[in-house]
Scaffold this active site. Structure first.
Site, PDB file in Angstrom:
ATOM      1  N   ASN A  60      -4.533   6.528   6.993  1.00 39.63           N
ATOM      2  CA  ASN A  60      -3.329   5.804   6.618  1.00 39.63           C
ATOM      3  C   ASN A  60      -3.640   4.329   6.329  1.00 39.63           C
ATOM      4  O   ASN A  60      -4.916   4.048   6.320  1.00 39.63           O
ATOM      5  CB  ASN A  60      -2.413   5.817   7.853  1.00 39.63           C
ATOM      6  CG  ASN A  60      -0.783   5.179   7.151  1.00 39.63           C
ATOM      7  OD1 ASN A  60      -0.302   5.466   6.196  1.00 39.63           O
ATOM      8  ND2 ASN A  60      -0.161   4.190   7.869  1.00 39.63           N
ATOM      9  N   LYS A  61      -2.851   3.568   5.921  1.00 43.97           N
ATOM     10  CA  LYS A  61      -3.136   2.169   5.506  1.00 43.97           C
ATOM     11  C   LYS A  61      -3.886   1.376   6.566  1.00 43.97           C
ATOM     12  O   LYS A  61      -3.694   1.539   7.635  1.00 43.97           O
ATOM     13  CB  LYS A  61      -1.661   1.273   5.258  1.00 43.97           C
ATOM     14  CG  LYS A  61      -1.807   0.058   4.831  1.00 43.97           C
ATOM     15  CD  LYS A  61      -2.678  -0.217   3.380  1.00 43.97           C
ATOM     16  CE  LYS A  61      -2.168   0.645   2.346  1.00 43.97           C
ATOM     17  NZ  LYS A  61      -3.151   0.782   1.309  1.00 43.97           N
ATOM     18  N   GLN A 113       2.797  -4.366   2.142  1.00 35.85           N
ATOM     19  CA  GLN A 113       3.802  -3.075   1.841  1.00 35.85           C
ATOM     20  C   GLN A 113       4.930  -3.446   2.850  1.00 35.85           C
ATOM     21  O   GLN A 113       6.172  -2.878   2.660  1.00 35.85           O
ATOM     22  CB  GLN A 113       3.077  -1.861   1.724  1.00 35.85           C
ATOM     23  CG  GLN A 113       2.408  -1.657   0.383  1.00 35.85           C
ATOM     24  CD  GLN A 113       0.929  -1.874   0.752  1.00 35.85           C
ATOM     25  OE1 GLN A 113       0.395  -2.815   1.624  1.00 35.85           O
ATOM     26  NE2 GLN A 113      -0.152  -1.022   0.093  1.00 35.85           N
ATOM     27  N   ARG A 171       3.528   3.668  -5.553  1.00 38.16           N
ATOM     28  CA  ARG A 171       2.320   3.922  -4.651  1.00 38.16           C
ATOM     29  C   ARG A 171       2.820   4.801  -3.511  1.00 38.16           C
ATOM     30  O   ARG A 171       4.247   5.096  -3.510  1.00 38.16           O
ATOM     31  CB  ARG A 171       1.725   2.622  -4.025  1.00 38.16           C
ATOM     32  CG  ARG A 171       2.369   1.116  -4.079  1.00 38.16           C
ATOM     33  CD  ARG A 171       3.799   1.215  -3.402  1.00 38.16           C
ATOM     34  NE  ARG A 171       3.327   1.406  -1.805  1.00 38.16           N
ATOM     35  CZ  ARG A 171       4.163   2.140  -1.124  1.00 38.16           C
ATOM     36  NH1 ARG A 171       5.516   2.395  -1.324  1.00 38.16           N
ATOM     37  NH2 ARG A 171       3.881   2.371   0.415  1.00 38.16           N
ATOM     38  N   GLY A 172       2.294   5.005  -2.425  1.00 37.31           N
ATOM     39  CA  GLY A 172       2.609   5.893  -1.370  1.00 37.31           C
ATOM     40  C   GLY A 172       2.389   7.453  -1.729  1.00 37.31           C
ATOM     41  O   GLY A 172       2.460   7.669  -2.859  1.00 37.31           O
ATOM     42  N   ALA A 173       1.609   8.049  -0.633  1.00 38.49           N
ATOM     43  CA  ALA A 173       1.018   9.501  -1.014  1.00 38.49           C
ATOM     44  C   ALA A 173       1.847  10.231  -1.638  1.00 38.49           C
ATOM     45  O   ALA A 173       1.509  11.015  -2.849  1.00 38.49           O
ATOM     46  CB  ALA A 173       0.501  10.001   0.115  1.00 38.49           C
ATOM     47  N   ASP A 206      -1.864   9.330   4.501  1.00 36.40           N
ATOM     48  CA  ASP A 206      -2.102   9.830   3.097  1.00 36.40           C
ATOM     49  C   ASP A 206      -3.077  11.037   3.036  1.00 36.40           C
ATOM     50  O   ASP A 206      -3.036  11.640   1.896  1.00 36.40           O
ATOM     51  CB  ASP A 206      -3.108   8.540   2.483  1.00 36.40           C
ATOM     52  CG  ASP A 206      -2.128   7.524   2.412  1.00 36.40           C
ATOM     53  OD1 ASP A 206      -1.793   6.565   3.109  1.00 36.40           O
ATOM     54  OD2 ASP A 206      -1.629   7.144   1.081  1.00 36.40           O
ATOM     55  N   ARG A 245      -6.491   7.328  -7.815  1.00 37.81           N
ATOM     56  CA  ARG A 245      -6.586   6.825  -6.258  1.00 37.81           C
ATOM     57  C   ARG A 245      -7.277   7.715  -5.610  1.00 37.81           C
ATOM     58  O   ARG A 245      -6.788   9.045  -5.741  1.00 37.81           O
ATOM     59  CB  ARG A 245      -5.158   6.379  -5.979  1.00 37.81           C
ATOM     60  CG  ARG A 245      -4.597   5.174  -6.697  1.00 37.81           C
ATOM     61  CD  ARG A 245      -3.517   4.591  -5.715  1.00 37.81           C
ATOM     62  NE  ARG A 245      -4.045   4.022  -4.849  1.00 37.81           N
ATOM     63  CZ  ARG A 245      -3.156   3.223  -3.631  1.00 37.81           C
ATOM     64  NH1 ARG A 245      -1.910   3.481  -3.885  1.00 37.81           N
ATOM     65  NH2 ARG A 245      -3.718   2.560  -2.691  1.00 37.81           N
TER      66      ARG A 245
HETATM   67  O1  MRU Z   1      -1.763   1.888  -0.727  1.00 40.47           O
HETATM   68  P1  MRU Z   1      -0.322   2.477  -0.524  1.00 40.47           P
HETATM   69  O2  MRU Z   1       0.683   1.550  -0.710  1.00 40.47           O
HETATM   70  O3  MRU Z   1      -0.140   3.697  -1.453  1.00 40.47           O
HETATM   71  O4  MRU Z   1      -0.510   3.320   1.065  1.00 40.47           O
HETATM   72  C1  MRU Z   1       0.770   3.866   1.571  1.00 40.47           C
HETATM   73  C2  MRU Z   1       0.479   4.176   2.695  1.00 40.47           C
HETATM   74  O5  MRU Z   1      -0.653   4.153   3.383  1.00 40.47           O
HETATM   75  C3  MRU Z   1       1.497   4.764   3.422  1.00 40.47           C
HETATM   76  O6  MRU Z   1       1.934   4.820   4.734  1.00 40.47           O
HETATM   77  C4  MRU Z   1       1.172   6.307   3.080  1.00 40.47           C
HETATM   78  O7  MRU Z   1       1.121   6.670   1.963  1.00 40.47           O
HETATM   79  C5  MRU Z   1       2.375   7.392   3.532  1.00 40.47           C
HETATM   80  S1  MRU Z   1       3.742   7.441   2.489  1.00 40.47           S
HETATM   81  C6  MRU Z   1       5.035   8.395   2.878  1.00 40.47           C
END
Ligand code: MRU
Length: 360
Positions: free
Chosen positions: A249-250, A198, A53-55, A239, A88
């Site tokens: 973002n999250k 996370q 996970r993570g963009a 993201d 996603r």
């Molecule tokens: O749902 P996730 O864990 O994929 O969400 C991740 C985030 O929101 C991060 O802050 C974002 O992707 C930036 S990653 C460098």
């Protein structure tokens, strides 16, 4: 970055030269387990189930997923890219990586697509690692300035925007790692980041593995910490950043930005070029927000006192739950953006100054 002295990237090619390896992030921090991906369907499952996970990382894994498929079905390029792209919806990096792969592979005869796809996926991964290293360089002065004035710098971050969310180094955490490595007295407030935690699980794990002092706090604590002068700066990842500098973002990021504004705490957002979506202007209205399973809200997982992984319910049985996974922080609440090309205002002018080729 390192775990127990061993250097890792968050995605890499297996010694067999074609399988793709990842760390199963659903098992961290309890267990460091690798997964071996051998089909595009396995890559799609890893992304959708958040084993990765993570963009930036889901973009790189999707690129490798397409490379895996090109070994046996090079004629199915568009269909496989579409399948991976549906995993996603919010992080634009996923679509960015797949569009880059399709653009390159579309000009290559099917028999040669696998080799070219692996090379392009590796280029995407290498580019992300270098981009994140540079984000660290451009963010470091923000922390150094505070440390010079106060002796210590307290950073608050949300979710995980470290090396586990990218290919290496991270976005929001990259300046923090560089500050720590440069000898600055840096401490990080880590939002736990419900519902999937996370922050508590991944950011705390990463920072701990690198030796960076940090404290996990409940998501609701940030405003209180800011009111009492305990946060010098917020840095988060993202993201998707829109043309006018709105930041997805999250979930919960927006509330931190509001609290930061009310308390005069600078609120910075770190992003690589692959997160900028100039086709979108108004993030609140236009960015699709992923709605995940209510079970992520109603239940939690972790080891019991005997170390056995368990899943427990934390909400009243029978109550409905909703789980929007991201929110959008309007550009007006963002102090600035940290990119691999430097820092800029969260605005059309600021972004166009750094990325003129995207604004033509
Ligand atoms: O749902 P996730 O864990 O994929 O969400 C991740 C985030 O929101 C991060 O802050 C974002 O992707 C930036 S990653 C460098």
């Amino acid at each position: 970055m390192k775990i127990n002295g061993q250097t890792y990237r968050s995605v890499w090619l297996d010694a067999d030269g074609w399988s793709v390896r990842i760390l199963d992030q659903t098992m961290l921090p309890w267990r460091v387990e690798q997964l071996c991906l051998q089909t595009a369907e396995q890559a799609a499952h890893a992304i959708a189930s958040m084993q990765v996970r993570g963009a930036p990382l889901i973009g790189a894994v999707a690129a490798y997923g397409l490379a895996l498929a090109m070994r046996s079905a090079p004629g199915d390029l568009q269909a496989i890219a579409a399948m991976l792209g549906e995993t996603r919806p919010t992080a634009i990096n996923l679509r960015w990586a797949l569009e880059r792969m399709v653009a390159v592979l579309g000009n290559v005869p099917p028999a040669e697509r696998a080799a070219v796809a692996y090379a392009e996926a590796a280029a995407i991964a290498d580019d992300d690692a270098e981009t994140c290293r540079l984000i660290g360089q451009h963010g470091l002065p923000l922390l150094a300035e505070i440390a010079a004035a106060k002796g210590r710098v307290n950073v608050l971050t949300h979710c995980n925007a470290g090396w586990l969310a990218t290919v290496d180094f991270g976005t929001a955490l990259s300046p923090i790692y560089q500050a720590f490595d440069a000898g600055l007295d840096v401490h990080v407030w880590v939002d736990e980041t419900r519902p999937r935690n996370q922050g508590a699980a991944l950011t705390a794990f990463e920072l701990g593995a690198h030796g960076v002092p940090h404290t996990v706090v409940a998501d609701n604590a940030g405003g209180h910490l800011m009111q009492h002068g305990l946060v010098d700066i917020c840095i988060v990842g993202t993201d998707r950043v829109t043309r006018q500098g709105d930041v997805a973002n999250k979930i919960g990021t927006y509330l931190k930005a509001l609290a930061a504004r009310d308390n005069g705490v600078p609120f910075w957002v770190a992003l690589p070029h692959s997160t900028l979506d100039v086709a979108v202007v108004d993030g609140v209205r236009e960015i699709p927000i992923e709605e995940r399973s209510p079970a992520e809200v109603t239940h939690l997982s972790g080891p019991d006192e005997a170390g056995v992984l368990r899943r427990i319910q934390v909400s009243a049985p029978g109550s409905a739950a909703a789980n929007p996974a991201f929110d959008v922080t309007p550009a007006r609440l963002v102090s600035g953006l940290i990119t691999e090309r430097g820092r800029c205002a969260a605005s059309v002018a600021g972004l166009a100054g750094l990325y003129p080729e995207k604004f033509t």
